[in-house]
Design a protein around this motif. Structure first.
Motif, short mmCIF file in Angstrom:
data_model
loop_
_atom_site.label_atom_id
_atom_site.label_comp_id
_atom_site.label_asym_id
_atom_site.label_seq_id
_atom_site.Cartn_x
_atom_site.Cartn_y
_atom_site.Cartn_z
N ALA A 44 -17.96 -12.75 44.81
CA ALA A 44 -18.85 -12.23 45.47
C ALA A 44 -18.63 -11.23 46.45
N ALA A 45 -17.72 -11.66 47.22
CA ALA A 45 -17.32 -10.87 48.57
C ALA A 45 -16.12 -9.87 48.47
N ALA A 46 -15.89 -9.67 47.08
CA ALA A 46 -14.89 -8.63 46.78
C ALA A 46 -15.18 -7.34 47.27
N ASP A 50 -13.51 -6.74 54.51
CA ASP A 50 -12.56 -7.95 54.74
C ASP A 50 -13.85 -9.27 54.93
N PHE A 51 -13.23 -10.28 54.72
CA PHE A 51 -14.15 -11.47 54.61
C PHE A 51 -13.58 -12.78 55.13
N GLU A 52 -14.18 -13.85 55.52
CA GLU A 52 -13.46 -15.14 55.71
C GLU A 52 -14.49 -16.22 54.98
N ILE A 53 -14.08 -17.23 54.65
CA ILE A 53 -14.70 -18.27 54.19
C ILE A 53 -14.52 -19.51 55.09
N SER A 117 -23.09 -15.61 43.74
CA SER A 117 -23.55 -14.28 43.34
C SER A 117 -24.67 -13.67 44.13
N GLU A 118 -25.56 -14.81 44.66
CA GLU A 118 -26.64 -14.27 45.40
C GLU A 118 -26.25 -14.04 47.10
N LEU A 119 -24.92 -14.15 47.31
CA LEU A 119 -24.68 -13.80 48.82
C LEU A 119 -24.81 -12.47 49.26
N PRO A 120 -24.53 -11.51 48.47
CA PRO A 120 -24.77 -10.00 48.85
C PRO A 120 -26.28 -9.76 49.22
N LYS A 121 -27.22 -10.36 48.98
CA LYS A 121 -28.40 -10.36 49.04
C LYS A 121 -28.85 -10.79 50.58
N LEU A 122 -27.93 -11.54 51.00
CA LEU A 122 -28.20 -11.90 52.43
C LEU A 122 -27.21 -10.70 53.48
N TRP A 123 -26.20 -10.38 52.90
CA TRP A 123 -25.51 -9.67 54.03
C TRP A 123 -25.71 -8.43 54.05
#
Length: 260
Positions: A44-46, A50-53, A117-123
């Motif tokens: 989802a973060a591709a 840059d990102f971190e988990i 897959s819903e994460l982009p709706k947040l950021w």
């Protein structure tokens, strides 16, 4: 309950720069959900630069920690924090956010019921906000995949909370939330605070955006709460949060008067 926090492994194994988003996952006895959850978040973060988990193992007694270590071999953006004993969901989220390097954090539950897959709706609303006034993006679950008793208990609790706190949201229990890291850490910390974030952010003069998100059946572990236990804790929480909101409004009014 007192617990100590330890970060396992290298702090930033891939990129030395500051990530756009930190994804924080509180986990307690969720061994069966780890692999799909971590790979799903990375997918989802591709599209981010840059990102971190940050996975917070909150005193698990199963193989959650071992599964996280294994997942880091294929997702090097993963950082692992480990509590020596279980402190609860709010404590795990707070530990993860304090360790985050990004200015924006997103959270989701560790049991697999929140689709990554819903994460982009947040950021996306936070990254696109040019005013700097949006503090929180809160997921609102559609067609919840929980038991009937849990749905009815949540419906009653949400209605009571909404009437008392006037927070304008019908679902504060959804684990899918995105917020400004600095704003979250400035809020008063208390157990179960994750259920009151819309009210808290509004009280501290932030705008709150609500987004509809999907919900899935549990794939691992079991619910950490019972309806009775949630009700008992909820009464005390509501009283405390109501006092906090009145205090926040009082302080805001005093500041406004002083500036006039």
């Amino acid at each position: 309950m007192q617990h100590t926090r330890q970060e396992i492994g290298p702090r930033s194994p891939v990129a030395p720069g500051t990530p756009q988003v930190s994804v924080v996952i509180p986990m307690h006895d969720e061994e069966g959900a780890v692999a799909d959850l971590i790979s799903g978040i990375a997918e989802a973060a591709a599209g981010l630069s840059d990102f971190e988990i940050i996975a917070v193992d909150d005193g698990s007694s199963d193989r959650t920690f071992e599964q996280l270590v294994a997942a880091r071999a294929t997702v090097p953006q993963l950082r692992i924090l480990r509590h020596s004993s279980a402190g609860g969901q709010s404590a795990a989220v707070h530990s993860g956010v304090r360790a985050a390097r990004a200015a924006i954090c997103c959270t989701l539950d560790g049991d697999g019921q929140n689709p990554p897959s819903e994460l982009p709706k947040l950021w996306e609303p936070l990254l696109a906000d040019e005013t700097g006034r949006v503090g929180l993006v809160a997921g609102q679950r559609l067609k919840r995949r929980d038991t009937f008793s849990k749905r009815m208990g949540s419906k009653f609790a949400n209605g009571l909370r909404r009437r008392i706190l006037s927070d304008g949201t019908s679902d504060t229990g959804c684990g899918l939330k995105g917020f400004r890291t600095e704003a979250f850490l400035a809020l008063p910390y208390f157990n179960h605070m994750h259920r009151y974030l819309p009210a808290l952010f509004k009280a501290y003069r932030w705008e709150v955006v609500l987004v509809e998100v999907a919900h899935m059946e549990r794939t691992s572990g079991r619910s950490k709460y019972t309806n009775f236990g949630r009700a008992v804790a909820g009464v005390a929480d509501l009283i405390g949060v109501f006092w906090l909101l009145r205090r926040a409004k009082s302080v805001s009014a005093e500041e406004t008067a002083a500036d006039a």
